[in-house]
Enzyme design. Structure first.
Site, PDB file in Angstrom:
ATOM      1  N   ASP A 164       0.795  -1.232   0.000  1.00 32.04           N
ATOM      2  CA  ASP A 164       0.000   0.000   0.000  1.00 32.04           C
ATOM      3  C   ASP A 164       0.828   1.282   0.000  1.00 32.04           C
ATOM      4  O   ASP A 164       0.323   2.345  -0.314  1.00 32.04           O
ATOM      5  CB  ASP A 164      -0.941   0.017   1.213  1.00 32.04           C
ATOM      6  CG  ASP A 164      -0.189   0.001   2.550  1.00 32.04           C
ATOM      7  OD1 ASP A 164       1.051  -0.125   2.550  1.00 32.04           O
ATOM      8  OD2 ASP A 164      -0.851   0.101   3.600  1.00 32.04           O
ATOM      9  N   HIS A 165       2.115   1.190   0.337  1.00 34.49           N
ATOM     10  CA  HIS A 165       2.927   2.397   0.490  1.00 34.49           C
ATOM     11  C   HIS A 165       3.646   2.822  -0.790  1.00 34.49           C
ATOM     12  O   HIS A 165       4.017   3.985  -0.918  1.00 34.49           O
ATOM     13  CB  HIS A 165       3.985   2.182   1.581  1.00 34.49           C
ATOM     14  CG  HIS A 165       3.502   2.487   2.969  1.00 34.49           C
ATOM     15  ND1 HIS A 165       2.388   1.887   3.515  1.00 34.49           N
ATOM     16  CD2 HIS A 165       3.987   3.324   3.921  1.00 34.49           C
ATOM     17  CE1 HIS A 165       2.213   2.340   4.747  1.00 34.49           C
ATOM     18  NE2 HIS A 165       3.156   3.211   5.012  1.00 34.49           N
ATOM     19  N   ASP A 202       4.105  -1.032  11.423  1.00 34.29           N
ATOM     20  CA  ASP A 202       3.635   0.300  11.081  1.00 34.29           C
ATOM     21  C   ASP A 202       3.026   0.876  12.349  1.00 34.29           C
ATOM     22  O   ASP A 202       2.300   0.175  13.067  1.00 34.29           O
ATOM     23  CB  ASP A 202       2.590   0.246   9.961  1.00 34.29           C
ATOM     24  CG  ASP A 202       2.231   1.636   9.448  1.00 34.29           C
ATOM     25  OD1 ASP A 202       2.689   1.999   8.352  1.00 34.29           O
ATOM     26  OD2 ASP A 202       1.489   2.357  10.157  1.00 34.29           O
ATOM     27  N   ARG A 215      -1.034  12.519  10.226  1.00 31.47           N
ATOM     28  CA  ARG A 215       0.166  13.315  10.490  1.00 31.47           C
ATOM     29  C   ARG A 215       0.273  14.458   9.500  1.00 31.47           C
ATOM     30  O   ARG A 215      -0.143  14.350   8.353  1.00 31.47           O
ATOM     31  CB  ARG A 215       1.423  12.436  10.400  1.00 31.47           C
ATOM     32  CG  ARG A 215       1.471  11.428  11.524  1.00 31.47           C
ATOM     33  CD  ARG A 215       2.754  10.630  11.552  1.00 31.47           C
ATOM     34  NE  ARG A 215       2.672   9.720  12.693  1.00 31.47           N
ATOM     35  CZ  ARG A 215       3.053   8.457  12.686  1.00 31.47           C
ATOM     36  NH1 ARG A 215       3.565   7.938  11.590  1.00 31.47           N
ATOM     37  NH2 ARG A 215       2.943   7.719  13.762  1.00 31.47           N
ATOM     38  N   SER A 230       6.469   7.446  12.744  1.00 28.92           N
ATOM     39  CA  SER A 230       6.400   6.129  12.131  1.00 28.92           C
ATOM     40  C   SER A 230       7.242   5.107  12.883  1.00 28.92           C
ATOM     41  O   SER A 230       8.221   5.436  13.547  1.00 28.92           O
ATOM     42  CB  SER A 230       6.882   6.229  10.680  1.00 28.92           C
ATOM     43  OG  SER A 230       7.103   4.951  10.137  1.00 28.92           O
ATOM     44  N   ARG A 232       9.110   3.023  11.413  1.00 34.54           N
ATOM     45  CA  ARG A 232      10.149   2.587  10.475  1.00 34.54           C
ATOM     46  C   ARG A 232      11.489   2.375  11.177  1.00 34.54           C
ATOM     47  O   ARG A 232      12.084   3.271  11.743  1.00 34.54           O
ATOM     48  CB  ARG A 232      10.278   3.575   9.317  1.00 34.54           C
ATOM     49  CG  ARG A 232      10.816   4.932   9.684  1.00 34.54           C
ATOM     50  CD  ARG A 232      10.650   5.935   8.552  1.00 34.54           C
ATOM     51  NE  ARG A 232       9.250   6.270   8.351  1.00 34.54           N
ATOM     52  CZ  ARG A 232       8.833   7.401   7.777  1.00 34.54           C
ATOM     53  NH1 ARG A 232       9.694   8.297   7.355  1.00 34.54           N
ATOM     54  NH2 ARG A 232       7.539   7.629   7.634  1.00 34.54           N
TER      55      ARG A 232
END
Length: 754
Positions: free
Chosen positions: A95-96, A160, A447, A642, A644
C-alpha cells in the site's frame, strides 16, 4: 468466514481462565487492556503482578501484519533467522509504494512498473514462508486488517505505527519495528514494558458536524504528541457505545500521534455489527460467548480514577469539530476559532487541496458522510474552490462505494479517485505545480509534519474529519465554519451546508469482485527468492558487528538535532520509499531532515576530519571509512512518528554507536536496542546544552554496562576542556545481550544454529 478461525477459537477458549487468574493475582477488577495483556503472556501462568511502566514482560501476540515499505527490511531480516515458516499468522500488504498522480488506474499501472521488483520480492518471500499476501491495489493495511483480521480480545503487532487502528475492534494492536516482527514470526517471545493505562471516558452522543475524528483531535490537544508515551489508552463510557466500529478505529489509529503504545475499546454492539457485515459472524458468535471478558469490568468503568493512571472525560454532545495543525497533529483548534487563529498566525487562508482517505479515515462510513457534503455542493449550485483527492481504504470499500454511487458524487465535483493506497498521507504524491511556495491543504490523515505530504516545507497541512475536509475544500477557505457560515452559489444566493449524514455500514452489505488476497503455498520449500546483487532497490543484509567488549572512545559528534526530530526527519519517506529494501542506498537520507543545533540548517554538519561542512550521510560515511565511531544527540520525544526501523538501521549502518537524547518515542527506542545501538537519555536534560560541535566523545564505563546503572560519557571540547555527562538507559539483561551480539537478529541466528 474469518481467516485463522482456529487460532481465534484457541484465544477465546483460554481467555476466561487467564482473565480470572489475573483478577485473582492482582486482587482487583480489571481493565480491558489488562485482560488482553495478561491473557497473552508468553508464560501461560505467572505469580508476578507486573508494575506499569517498569516491568519488562514477554508476550505471545496472535498475529503479525506488515506493509510493503517496512516489510522489505523485516523479511530480509527474517530470511536470516533460519526458519522455514512463520510461527504465527502473518500478512504483507502492498500500500505504500503506489504514487498518487493521475488517478487509480494509471497510477497503479505505473507503480507496478516502477516497484515491480519489490512487489515480486515480497510476493515470493510471503509465498515461501507461509505469509498471506495482499496485492498492490488491495487496500491500505490497517483498513484491510480491520475488515479481515482484527478481532476483539486479540493481540497483534505490525510493522507500522498505525497498527493501533485495530483497537477499533477491541484488540491490543501495537506498532513495532521489523526486528520485533521477526521475533514473533520466528516463534519467540515479544518483549514490551508493561504499559501504563490512560482512561478516556466518553459521555453524551455526537451530533451535527462532529465526528469520531474529533475525539482524537481533542485528545491530542490535551495530551500532546508525547503525552501517551508508554501507555495504553482505553476508551469507555456511554459515548463509546454510541460510536461505530470504524469510528473507533479512527480514534485508535491516531493514538499513534500522542505516542500511545496502543488504544482500544471494549467489545460492543457496534463491533458485532461490523464483524457480521464483513462476513465474520463466526467471530461475533464466539465473542458473544465470552462477552464480559472482552471489555473492562463494570467496577473499573464506574470508578475509573481507582484503576487508571490518568483519566480524561469528554462529552460528545458538546464536542466541537476540530482542525489540527499545521506541522504537528496535536495543535488542536476548534473550528469556531480557526479563522482568528489562522489570521493571528499568518497561515495561508486559501485552501488548495482537500484530501480524504488514509488508514485513519477511508471506511465506507467516512466516504458516505463526506459524499453527503459533496452532494449538497452539487445540489445547491456550489463549485469547489479546492482540488479534491480520494483514497478509498480497500478494494472492498471502493467497490461498494462505487456500486452505491458515492464515488460518482465526488467525481461530479472533479475529484481525483486515487488508488486504494496510502498515497499523499505518506508522501507518495506527485503534486502538480508543487514547489516551495507557501500554501494550505486540509486532509483526513493522521500526520502533518513539514514536507510529509508533498515534500514542500511550506505546505501548511491541517488534519480534520472527512466531512470537514469536504466542507472546507468546497469553501476554499481555512477559516470556513460550516456550522455558522454561508457560501455563495452559481445564482448568487447565500446557501448553507447541512450537517453530514451517512451510513455506518452499507445497506446492501459489502461487495467485491477481487479483493486482492493471495494465499501462500502450503509448502514453500521450493519457492526461490532472488535478489539481484546489482539491484538498486533490494540488498541482502550483512550482520552488524558485535560489540568488542571495550569502551567506545574517540567518537565524533555527527549531529546535535534541535527540536522536533521525528522518524520522518531521520529517514524520510516520499521518494526515498523506493530504497526501503536497500540499506546502503537508503542510508543516503540518514538524518537529512534533522535541524542541526549549530547553525539551524538541515543536512549540514561539520566534518571533524576535514573541518568543512557537508551532508550528514557523507560525513558519517567518512567517519565510518576511517574507523571513527560517531554519536547523535537529540531533543525531546526523539523518533516520534512512524515505526520505520530504517531510522535506527541507517545510523547503525553508517557507524553511529549511540543516540543520546532528552527523551525517546517508544518504538524508536526499541528499534535502536534491537539493532545493537545504545539508546541513552540525559540524566540531567540541561547537559544537552553542554554538547559542542567539535566534541570528541569517550565512554568511561561501558565495560560495566548493566541494568539500572547509568553510563558515564566524557565530552572533550575543541579547547581541551571537558564535560562529564551521566546517561540513563532502560536496558535489561536480554537487551544488553542484543547490544553485545551486535543486534537482536544476531542472537536469533545464534540460537537457530545451536
Amino acid at each position: 468466514m474469518a481467516f485463522d478461525i482456529d487460532m481465534i477459537k484457541a484465544v477465546y477458549n483460554r481467555m476466561p481462565a487467564r482473565v480470572e487468574a489475573a483478577r485473582k493475582l492482582l486482587g482487583k477488577p480489571l481493565t480491558l487492556s489488562e485482560k488482553i495483556l495478561y491473557s497473552h503472556l508468553w508464560e501461560e501462568s505467572t505469580n508476578e503482578a507486573f508494575v506499569r511502566g517498569k516491568s519488562y514482560v514477554d508476550f505471545a501476540p496472535d498475529r503479525v501484519a506488515m506493509q510493503d515499505a517496512t516489510a522489505q527490511m523485516a523479511l530480509l531480516q527474517f530470511m536470516q533467522a533460519g526458519k522455514d515458516k512463520v510461527a504465527v499468522p502473518s500478512t504483507t500488504h502492498c500500500d505504500h509504494l503506489i504514487l498518487a498522480k493521475q488517478g487509480a488506474d494509471k497510477d497503479l499501472k505505473s507503480s507496478l512498473t516502477a516497484s515491480g521488483e519489490v512487489f515480486n520480492f515480497l510476493e515470493s518471500v510471503s509465498n515461501k514462508y507461509g505469509i498471506g499476501f495482499w496485492k498492490p491495489g488491495a487496500g491500505i493495511i490497517h483498513q484491510v486488517v480491520l475488515e479481515n483480521y482484527a478481532f476483539p480480545g486479540g493481540m497483534m503487532i505490525g510493522t507500522d505505527s498505525h497498527t493501533v487502528n485495530a483497537g477499533g475492534l477491541g484488540m491490543v494492536a501495537i506498532g513495532v519495528g521489523g526486528a520485533d516482527a521477526v521475533d514473533v514470526m520466528a516463534g519467540m517471545p515479544w518483549e514490551l514494558k508493561f504499559p501504563k493505562l490512560i482512561g478516556v471516558k466518553l459521555t453524551g452522543k455526537m451530533n451535527g458536524w462532529t465526528a469520531a475524528k474529533d475525539v482524537i483531535l481533542k485528545v491530542a490537544g490535551i495530551l500532546t504528541v508525547k503525552g501517551g508515551t508508554g501507555a495504553i489508552v482505553e476508551y469507555f463510557g456511554p459515548g463509546a457505545l454510541s460510536l461505530s466500529g470504524t469510528g473507533k478505529g479512527t480514534i485508535c489509529n491516531m493514538g499513534a500521534e500522542i505516542g500511545a503504545t496502543t488504544s482500544t475499546f471494549g467489545y460492543d454492539d457496534a463491533m458485532e455489527r461490523y464483524l457480521r457485515t464483513t462476513d465474520r459472524a463466526d467471530i461475533a458468535d464466539l465473542a458473544n460467548e465470552i462477552r464480559p471478558h472482552l471489555t473492562g469490568d463494570p467496577e473499573v468503568y464506574a470508578n475509573p480514577e481507582q484503576y487508571f493512571d490518568q483519566v480524561i472525560e469528554i462529552d460528545l454532545s458538546t464536542l466541537e469539530p476540530h482542525v489540527n495543525g499545521p506541522f504537528t497533529p496535536d495543535r488542536a483548534t476548534p473550528v469556531s476559532k480557526m479563522r482568528a487563529e489562522a489570521e493571528a498566525n499568518g497561515w495561508p487562508m486559501d485552501v488548495e487541496w482537500g484530501l480524504i482517505g488514509s488508514c485513519t479515515n477511508s471506511s465506507y462510513e467516512d466516504l458516505s458522510r463526506a459524499a453527503s457534503i459533496a452532494q449538497q455542493a452539487v445540489d445547491k449550485g456550489l463549485t469547489t474552490k479546492a482540488d479534491f483527492g480520494i483514497n478509498p481504504g480497500s478494494e472492498q470499500v471502493r467497490f461498494t462505494a462505487e456500486r452505491d454511487g458515492l464515488l460518482q458524487i465526488f467525481e461530479d465535483l472533479d475529484a481525483t479517485i486515487f488508488t486504494n493506497a496510502c498515497g499523499p498521507c505518506i508522501g507518495q504524491w506527485e503534486r502538480a505545480g508543487n514547489n516551495e511556495r507557501v500554501n494550505t491543504i486540509v486532509h483526513s490523515f493522521n500526520r502533518n509534519f513539514s514536507k510529509r505530504a508533498d515534500g514542500n516545507p511550506n505546505t501548511h497541512a491541517f488534519v480534520t474529519s472527512p466531512e470537514m475536509v469536504a466542507a472546507i475544500a468546497i469553501s476554499g477557505n481555512l477559516g470556513f465554519n460550516p456550522i455558522t457560515d454561508t457560501l455563495t452559489n452559481d445564482k448568487g444566493e447565500e446557501v448553507k451546508l447541512d450537517p453530514p449524514v451517512g451510513d455506518e455500514l452499507p445497506d446492501k452489505g459489502f461487495d467485491v469482485e477481487e479483493n486482492g488476497y493471495q494465499a501462500p503455498a502450503e509448502d514453500g520449500s521450493n519457492v526461490q527468492v532472488i535478489v539481484s546483487p546489482d539491484s538498486k532497490r533490494l540488498q541482502l543484509l550483512e550482520p552488524f558487528d558485535p560489540w568488542d567488549g571495550k569502551n567506545i572512545t574517540g567518537a565524533k559528534l555527527l549531529i546535535k538535532a534541535f527540536g522536533k526530530c521525528t522518524t520522518d526527519h531521520i529517514s524520510m519517506a516520499g521518494p526515498w520509499l523506493r530504497f526501503r529494501g536497500h540499506l546502503d542506498n537508503i542510508s543516503d537520507n540518514c538524518l537529512i531532515g534533522a535541524v542541526n543545533a549549530f547553525g539551524q540548517a538541515t543536512n549540514k554538519v561539520k566534518n571533524q576530519i576535514t573541518g568543512e561542512y557537508g551532508p550528514v550521510p557523507a560525513t558519517a560515511r567518512q567517519y565510518k571509512a576511517e574507523g571513527i565511531p560517531s554519536i547523535v544527540v537529540g531533543d525531546h520525544n526523539y523518533g516520534e512518528g512512524s515505526s520505520r526501523e530504517h531510522a535506527a538501521m541507517e545510523p547503525r549502518f553508517l557507524g553511529v554507536k549511540a543516540v543520546l537524547v532528552k527523551s525517546f518515542a517508544r518504538i524508536h527506542e526499541t528499534n535502536l536496542k534491537k539493532q545493537g545501538m545504545l539508546g541513552l537519555t540525559f540524566a540531567d536534560e540541561s547537559d544537552y546544552d553542554k554538547i559542542q560541535e567539535d566534541d570528541t566523545i569517550n565512554f568511561l564505563d561501558l565495560v560495566d554496562f548493566a541494568p539500572g546503572k547509568p553510563l558515564t560519557i566524557e565530552f572533550i571540547h575543541a579547547d581541551g576542556s571537558k564535560d562529564i555527562v551521566l546517561a540513563n538507559h532502560t536496558y535489561n539483561e536480554a537487551q544488553i545481550g542484543w547490544f553485545k551480539a551486535g543486534s537482536a537478529l544476531n542472537l536469533i541466528k545464534q540460537e537457530a544454529n545451536q
